[in-house]
Design an enzyme around this catalytic site. Sequence first.
Site, mmCIF file in Angstrom:
data_model
loop_
_atom_site.group_PDB
_atom_site.id
_atom_site.type_symbol
_atom_site.label_atom_id
_atom_site.label_comp_id
_atom_site.label_asym_id
_atom_site.label_seq_id
_atom_site.Cartn_x
_atom_site.Cartn_y
_atom_site.Cartn_z
ATOM 1 N N CYS A 76 15.190 -26.335 -21.677
ATOM 2 C CA CYS A 76 16.570 -26.372 -22.654
ATOM 3 C C CYS A 76 16.779 -27.551 -23.082
ATOM 4 C CB CYS A 76 17.531 -25.893 -21.644
ATOM 5 S SG CYS A 76 17.298 -24.235 -20.918
ATOM 6 N N ARG A 133 11.946 -28.003 -26.630
ATOM 7 C CA ARG A 133 12.251 -27.864 -25.146
ATOM 8 C C ARG A 133 12.647 -26.593 -24.694
ATOM 9 N NH1 ARG A 133 14.165 -32.826 -23.246
ATOM 10 N NH2 ARG A 133 15.249 -31.841 -21.638
ATOM 11 N N TRP A 162 15.236 -22.214 -22.288
ATOM 12 C CA TRP A 162 14.018 -21.788 -21.745
ATOM 13 C C TRP A 162 14.464 -21.238 -20.427
ATOM 14 C CZ3 TRP A 162 11.513 -23.107 -17.231
ATOM 15 C CH2 TRP A 162 9.986 -22.591 -17.248
ATOM 16 N N ASN A 170 21.342 -27.708 -19.136
ATOM 17 C CA ASN A 170 19.981 -27.891 -19.075
ATOM 18 C C ASN A 170 19.737 -28.316 -17.453
ATOM 19 O OD1 ASN A 170 17.782 -30.678 -19.745
ATOM 20 N ND2 ASN A 170 17.179 -28.496 -19.119
ATOM 21 N N GLY A 171 18.927 -27.222 -16.608
ATOM 22 C CA GLY A 171 18.629 -27.676 -15.203
ATOM 23 C C GLY A 171 19.006 -26.543 -14.742
ATOM 24 N N GLU A 178 -8.893 -31.346 -19.495
ATOM 25 C CA GLU A 178 -7.909 -31.466 -20.764
ATOM 26 C C GLU A 178 -8.186 -30.699 -21.823
ATOM 27 O OE1 GLU A 178 -5.153 -32.445 -20.898
ATOM 28 O OE2 GLU A 178 -4.675 -32.734 -23.104
ATOM 29 N N LYS A 186 -5.687 -27.349 -22.839
ATOM 30 C CA LYS A 186 -5.278 -27.342 -24.708
ATOM 31 C C LYS A 186 -5.446 -26.281 -24.844
ATOM 32 C CE LYS A 186 -3.227 -30.153 -25.127
ATOM 33 N NZ LYS A 186 -2.815 -31.207 -24.194
ATOM 34 N N GLU A 190 -3.189 -23.323 -23.195
ATOM 35 C CA GLU A 190 -1.674 -23.235 -23.437
ATOM 36 C C GLU A 190 -1.471 -22.937 -24.783
ATOM 37 O OE1 GLU A 190 -1.308 -28.209 -23.884
ATOM 38 O OE2 GLU A 190 0.250 -27.269 -23.257
ATOM 39 N N HIS A 250 -21.940 -24.584 -7.868
ATOM 40 C CA HIS A 250 -21.567 -24.030 -6.472
ATOM 41 C C HIS A 250 -20.345 -22.823 -6.543
ATOM 42 C CE1 HIS A 250 -23.311 -27.640 -4.830
ATOM 43 N NE2 HIS A 250 -22.995 -28.398 -5.718
ATOM 44 N N LYS A 258 8.502 -28.529 -23.709
ATOM 45 C CA LYS A 258 7.715 -29.679 -23.622
ATOM 46 C C LYS A 258 8.292 -30.547 -22.668
ATOM 47 C CE LYS A 258 5.807 -33.002 -26.041
ATOM 48 N NZ LYS A 258 4.486 -32.862 -26.115
#
Length: 593
Positions: free
Chosen positions: A2, A28, A74, A100-101, A465, A469, A472, A488, A588
């Site tokens: 948020c 955000r 969010w 926000n939180g 990484e 990418k 996401e 394995h 983000k």
Amino acid sequence: MCGIVGCVLKHKKAAPILLDCISKLEYRGYDSIGIATEDSKINIKKDKGKIIEVNTSLDLADMEGQSGIAHVRWATHGDPNKINSHPHTDENKTVAVVHNGIIENYLEIKEQLISEGHNFKSDTDTEVIPHLLEKFIKEGLDLEGAMKKTISIIQGAYAIAAICKNEPNKVIATRKDSPLIVGVGKDEYFVASDSPAILKYAKDIIYPERGEIVILEMNGVTIKDINGNIIEKEIETIDWTPEMAEKEGYDYFMLKEINEQDIAIRNTLTEKNNIKKIIDEVKCAINRIMFVACGTSYHASLTGKYLIESLAGIPTDVVLASEFKYSANTLNDKTLVIFISQSGETADTLKALDIANKTSKTLAIVNVAGSSATRRADYVIHTQAGPEIGVAATKTYVSQLTAIYLFAGLLSENDDLLTKLKKVPDYIKEMIKDPSNIITMSKKYKYADDFFYIGRGFSYPIALEGALKLKEITYVHGEGYAAGELKHGPLALIDEGIPVVVVLPPGENHKKTMSNLEEVKSRGADVISIGSMDDKPLIDKSDDIFLINSEIDDIIAPITYIVPLQLLSYYMAIERGCDPDKPKNLAKCVTVE
Ligand code: AGP
């Protein structure tokens, strides 16, 4: 998660400026957007959806008032819908609040308030805040007093901004464990979750601490401690420009940020003297290093482990911040704990930082100046990537790696590594010049359901990484493995036509990884390789290949070989009709644990 903004403007209407500011925080959260202004009454417009989808229907033209608050959401509690969108109010619309939180004890507060006659409309945790504020205002407190009393009751993480219809041209804000900055402009005053929101309007920034109360009024900003004493806060001027938070002709921020990676690295190289100073202070006092981070920052940390252990011989662990508590009791004053975070506000990382501060020296490698991590760690290295708006970390990742390479190179006095590092910006420039090969690959593989990425040694974090990418931003399943680990278990998944990305720079692991390539090829995989221009055997064995300057060896590969993998994910996202800047379910900055 948020984003919040609040403002009081002496000469302008608040609504259009709030919309402009909040649009810079969409990274955000983008489930919904809402704005409230005050003109002796509370005006609210809000809706579900991204700003681009709901902007016209919001019709801000008739929103009067020179003070207000805004929010991008969010969702944590309650579906993303109009009712759950912020701002939230009490039933009399005395106050409006953005948050926000997470309010952890909201259920018990809500039950109590309902028993006292309050009616709730949404499923959010946030809605208890306006009801508490209204209750205390009814009992005779002003908005500031009501906010102080409210934060003595609520538990959890929050940055809150509120307006009240009885208190013209005033915004009251506060924070605990969620970010909040104060912007001081000319006759205009702001609070925001992050600086890109207000870069256009204010360059002088104040960073309020947990529990402090921020009061924005027509004639300025006041900050008070919880006892009501006015605090003189330091004002810092930020050197980021408003253009840095714009797309500047690129279709998406992610592509712009991939293209800015050479500059981001060059700028981060200027941290060398600062890093040298830190090393001079800690080197003799430590016998162990622990990296703590999440997501992409965790992958940068993994490269740090490989570098420091192989070059400096100091035992180095890498721990996911969310799992840190299980390792915390092994720390002592001879451990240097390095926290890596682009935002400096990731809740899991901050929680771990607070614990590590009790026993050990702490160092934060952070991109956002003034963020919580920079204020809590003993030492700070600022990566100089500039604002990163796309949710997928790209230029901040290579900047983190630059800081880590500098750290490892200086710690081990390895001039060879530092010389190689200086050449990286030019290598990257060369690599991003012509993406046509990658675009062709993205068209060919866009329908694949599963991708595998393999690499050995320094190339293992690149594989992780690259896979992160991909998943996401394209929503295609991608998994990174240490190349030697395939046999394995995961090899059972390799079949005809499954794309396997093989990260294979020249170096001591080359032969062994070639054998792993053969293993997947003989089971029918489509091999996509990233390798050296001179690597004839690799060229012959690959179905598709991205060729890279042959000077780049395996030790410097993590900071260079990642670039084609970022581009592959980006162009696949475009091919699949996904918005790479705003992937679904993600934000983000993750300010909840
Ligand atoms: C990566 O593309 C993501 N944005 C995510 O994994 C990110 O790296 C992680 O959430 C950590 O964020 P931080 O660096 O701001 O702490």
